[in-house]
Design a protein around this motif. Structure first.
Motif, PDB file in Angstrom:
ATOM      1  N   HIS A   1      17.951  30.931  61.310  1.00 39.64           N
ATOM      2  CA  HIS A   1      17.086  31.679  60.401  1.00 39.64           C
ATOM      3  C   HIS A   1      17.859  32.765  59.672  1.00 39.64           C
ATOM      4  N   HIS A   2      18.830  33.361  60.354  1.00 45.67           N
ATOM      5  CA  HIS A   2      19.620  34.424  59.736  1.00 45.67           C
ATOM      6  C   HIS A   2      21.042  34.321  60.261  1.00 45.67           C
ATOM      7  N   VAL A   3      21.986  34.232  59.345  1.00 42.08           N
ATOM      8  CA  VAL A   3      23.403  34.154  59.693  1.00 42.08           C
ATOM      9  C   VAL A   3      24.125  35.316  59.040  1.00 42.08           C
ATOM     10  N   ILE A   4      24.935  36.019  59.820  1.00 40.25           N
ATOM     11  CA  ILE A   4      25.707  37.148  59.307  1.00 40.25           C
ATOM     12  C   ILE A   4      27.184  36.837  59.511  1.00 40.25           C
ATOM     13  N   LEU A   5      27.938  36.886  58.420  1.00 41.07           N
ATOM     14  CA  LEU A   5      29.371  36.600  58.471  1.00 41.07           C
ATOM     15  C   LEU A   5      30.147  37.665  57.725  1.00 41.07           C
ATOM     16  N   SER A   6      31.402  37.778  58.072  1.00 44.57           N
ATOM     17  CA  SER A   6      32.309  38.620  57.297  1.00 44.57           C
ATOM     18  C   SER A   6      32.957  37.779  56.209  1.00 44.57           C
ATOM     19  N   GLU A   7      33.381  38.442  55.150  1.00 42.37           N
ATOM     20  CA  GLU A   7      34.064  37.723  54.068  1.00 42.37           C
ATOM     21  C   GLU A   7      35.253  36.948  54.629  1.00 42.37           C
ATOM     22  N   ALA A   8      35.473  35.765  54.045  1.00 41.50           N
ATOM     23  CA  ALA A   8      36.558  34.850  54.408  1.00 41.50           C
ATOM     24  C   ALA A   8      36.243  34.003  55.627  1.00 41.50           C
ATOM     25  N   ALA A   9      35.148  34.288  56.306  1.00 42.15           N
ATOM     26  CA  ALA A   9      34.775  33.436  57.437  1.00 42.15           C
ATOM     27  C   ALA A   9      34.281  32.086  56.931  1.00 42.15           C
ATOM     28  N   SER A  10      34.339  31.090  57.798  1.00 46.90           N
ATOM     29  CA  SER A  10      33.835  29.770  57.428  1.00 46.90           C
ATOM     30  C   SER A  10      32.341  29.688  57.736  1.00 46.90           C
ATOM     31  N   LEU A  11      31.666  28.871  56.942  1.00 51.84           N
ATOM     32  CA  LEU A  11      30.207  28.773  57.046  1.00 51.84           C
ATOM     33  C   LEU A  11      29.792  27.339  57.325  1.00 51.84           C
ATOM     34  N   GLU A  12      28.837  27.181  58.227  1.00 49.15           N
ATOM     35  CA  GLU A  12      28.155  25.902  58.371  1.00 49.15           C
ATOM     36  C   GLU A  12      26.702  26.178  58.695  1.00 49.15           C
ATOM     37  N   LEU A  13      25.815  25.722  57.828  1.00 49.63           N
ATOM     38  CA  LEU A  13      24.366  25.858  58.029  1.00 49.63           C
ATOM     39  C   LEU A  13      23.786  24.489  58.361  1.00 49.63           C
ATOM     40  N   GLY A  14      23.007  24.456  59.425  1.00 48.63           N
ATOM     41  CA  GLY A  14      22.466  23.189  59.879  1.00 48.63           C
ATOM     42  C   GLY A  14      21.190  22.779  59.168  1.00 48.63           C
ATOM     43  N   CYS A  15      21.048  21.473  58.972  1.00 48.00           N
ATOM     44  CA  CYS A  15      19.833  20.909  58.399  1.00 48.00           C
ATOM     45  C   CYS A  15      19.618  19.540  59.027  1.00 48.00           C
ATOM     46  N   ASN A  16      18.479  19.335  59.638  1.00 46.10           N
ATOM     47  CA  ASN A  16      18.116  18.037  60.205  1.00 46.10           C
ATOM     48  C   ASN A  16      16.767  17.601  59.653  1.00 46.10           C
ATOM     49  N   TYR A  17      16.635  16.305  59.428  1.00 40.98           N
ATOM     50  CA  TYR A  17      15.383  15.778  58.895  1.00 40.98           C
ATOM     51  C   TYR A  17      14.876  14.702  59.830  1.00 40.98           C
ATOM     52  N   SER A  18      13.620  14.312  59.636  1.00 43.20           N
ATOM     53  CA  SER A  18      12.988  13.454  60.626  1.00 43.20           C
ATOM     54  C   SER A  18      12.887  11.990  60.219  1.00 43.20           C
ATOM     55  N   TYR A  19      13.104  11.671  58.958  1.00 44.34           N
ATOM     56  CA  TYR A  19      12.823  10.312  58.488  1.00 44.34           C
ATOM     57  C   TYR A  19      14.019   9.402  58.668  1.00 44.34           C
ATOM     58  N   GLY A  20      13.809   8.150  59.094  1.00 44.00           N
ATOM     59  CA  GLY A  20      14.907   7.252  59.403  1.00 44.00           C
ATOM     60  C   GLY A  20      15.329   6.310  58.298  1.00 44.00           C
ATOM     61  N   GLY A  21      14.636   6.312  57.192  1.00 45.01           N
ATOM     62  CA  GLY A  21      14.962   5.382  56.111  1.00 45.01           C
ATOM     63  C   GLY A  21      15.807   6.034  55.041  1.00 45.01           C
ATOM     64  N   THR A  22      15.691   5.506  53.843  1.00 40.20           N
ATOM     65  CA  THR A  22      16.452   6.026  52.703  1.00 40.20           C
ATOM     66  C   THR A  22      15.995   7.443  52.369  1.00 40.20           C
ATOM     67  N   VAL A  23      16.960   8.328  52.165  1.00 35.96           N
ATOM     68  CA  VAL A  23      16.620   9.720  51.862  1.00 35.96           C
ATOM     69  C   VAL A  23      17.426  10.244  50.679  1.00 35.96           C
ATOM     70  N   ASN A  24      16.851  11.166  49.958  1.00 30.96           N
ATOM     71  CA  ASN A  24      17.569  12.008  49.008  1.00 30.96           C
ATOM     72  C   ASN A  24      17.580  13.401  49.622  1.00 30.96           C
ATOM     73  N   LEU A  25      18.729  14.050  49.624  1.00 28.03           N
ATOM     74  CA  LEU A  25      18.876  15.336  50.309  1.00 28.03           C
ATOM     75  C   LEU A  25      19.393  16.394  49.346  1.00 28.03           C
ATOM     76  N   PHE A  26      18.932  17.609  49.542  1.00 27.60           N
ATOM     77  CA  PHE A  26      19.244  18.694  48.628  1.00 27.60           C
ATOM     78  C   PHE A  26      19.485  19.987  49.407  1.00 27.60           C
ATOM     79  N   TRP A  27      20.324  20.831  48.821  1.00 26.26           N
ATOM     80  CA  TRP A  27      20.392  22.229  49.220  1.00 26.26           C
ATOM     81  C   TRP A  27      20.100  23.069  47.983  1.00 26.26           C
ATOM     82  N   TYR A  28      19.140  23.982  48.150  1.00 27.89           N
ATOM     83  CA  TYR A  28      18.818  24.948  47.105  1.00 27.89           C
ATOM     84  C   TYR A  28      19.215  26.326  47.608  1.00 27.89           C
ATOM     85  N   VAL A  29      19.534  27.212  46.663  1.00 24.39           N
ATOM     86  CA  VAL A  29      19.924  28.575  47.023  1.00 24.39           C
ATOM     87  C   VAL A  29      19.122  29.569  46.196  1.00 24.39           C
ATOM     88  N   GLN A  30      18.755  30.669  46.819  1.00 25.91           N
ATOM     89  CA  GLN A  30      18.048  31.733  46.120  1.00 25.91           C
ATOM     90  C   GLN A  30      18.804  33.037  46.326  1.00 25.91           C
TER      91      GLN A  30
END
Lengths: 116, 113
Positions: B9-38
């Motif tokens: 829900h909330h990630v705090i990093l220092s500059e130059a650190a590496s980032l990985e944000l998790g996303c899992n979905y529930s559907y087993g068939g064909t999917v279109n996936l997106f990341w949006y940023v605000q």
């Protein structure tokens, strides 16, 4: 420049008032959407439209109503606002499902509604 | 019904650190996936998308995401974050014959200078 506009950006009103949130887009998109966004929660789809005179309710039940008389305009109305309606409302438009199956949306800046 | 989970829900990093944000979905068939940023005070905007083909997709500002079908995941990565990456990140999925996008609850990223 093609864009999507929402007004007002911020609105504070009393219980029982009627309000309309405006949304207009200049991209010529057929598909338009209203999402409700609360802090730390998913964006919930409350209404969508696939073209003029076409409106559907989304996944999240809402007491609001929408209309689509013109392609570029998709206003959302609350006849009698209540504190439970306090939220941020995001309007979006898109070309819908293209041949590739994609569904890319362009979002407005949002309207933050507070009902006292 | 399709669903999307963003566990951070909330990630705090220092500059130059590496980032990985998790996303899992529930559907087993064909999917279109997106990341949006605000970004603060700005519109929600598309960061990157996956339709088909190469499961590693690259987006704007050095972001990339990898679609791992066996894990139902579409994690967002950036090797070195900047203060300007401070924003809220939303994963979204359109699955099968669904006509709409389903969004996750978002991850607030704060990058400390």
């Amino acid at each position: 420049e093609a864009d999507i506009y929402q007004t007002p950006r911020y609105l504070v009103i009393g219980t029982g008032k009627k309000i309309t949130l405006e949304c207009s887009q200049t991209m010529g998109h057929d598909k338009m959407y209203w999402y409700q966004q609360d802090p730390g929660m998913e964006l919930h789809l409350i209404h969508y439209s696939y073209g003029v005179n076409s409106t559907e309710k989304g996944d999240l039940s809402s007491e609001s109503t929408v209309s689509r008389i013109r392609t570029e305009h998709f206003p959302l109305t609350l006849e009698s606002a209540r504190p439970s309606h306090t939220s941020q409302y995001l309007c979006a438009s898109g070309e819908g499902i293209s041949l590739s199956g994609a569904n890319v949306l362009t979002f407005g800046a949002g309207s933050r509604l507070t009902v006292l | 019904a399709q669903s999307v989970s963003q566990h951070n829900h909330h990630v705090i990093l220092s500059e130059a650190a590496s980032l990985e944000l998790g996303c899992n979905y529930s559907y087993g068939g064909t999917v279109n996936l997106f990341w949006y940023v605000q970004y603060p005070g700005q519109h929600l905007q598309l960061l990157l998308k996956y339709f088909s083909g190469d499961p590693l997709v690259k987006g704007i500002k050095g972001f990339e995401a990898e679609f791992i079908k066996s894990k139902f995941s579409f994690n967002l990565r950036k090797p070195s974050v900047q203060w300007s990456d401070t924003a809220e990140y939303f994963c979204a999925v359109r699955s099968g014959s669904a006509r709409q996008l389903t969004f996750g609850s978002g991850t607030q990223l704060t990058v400390l200078p």
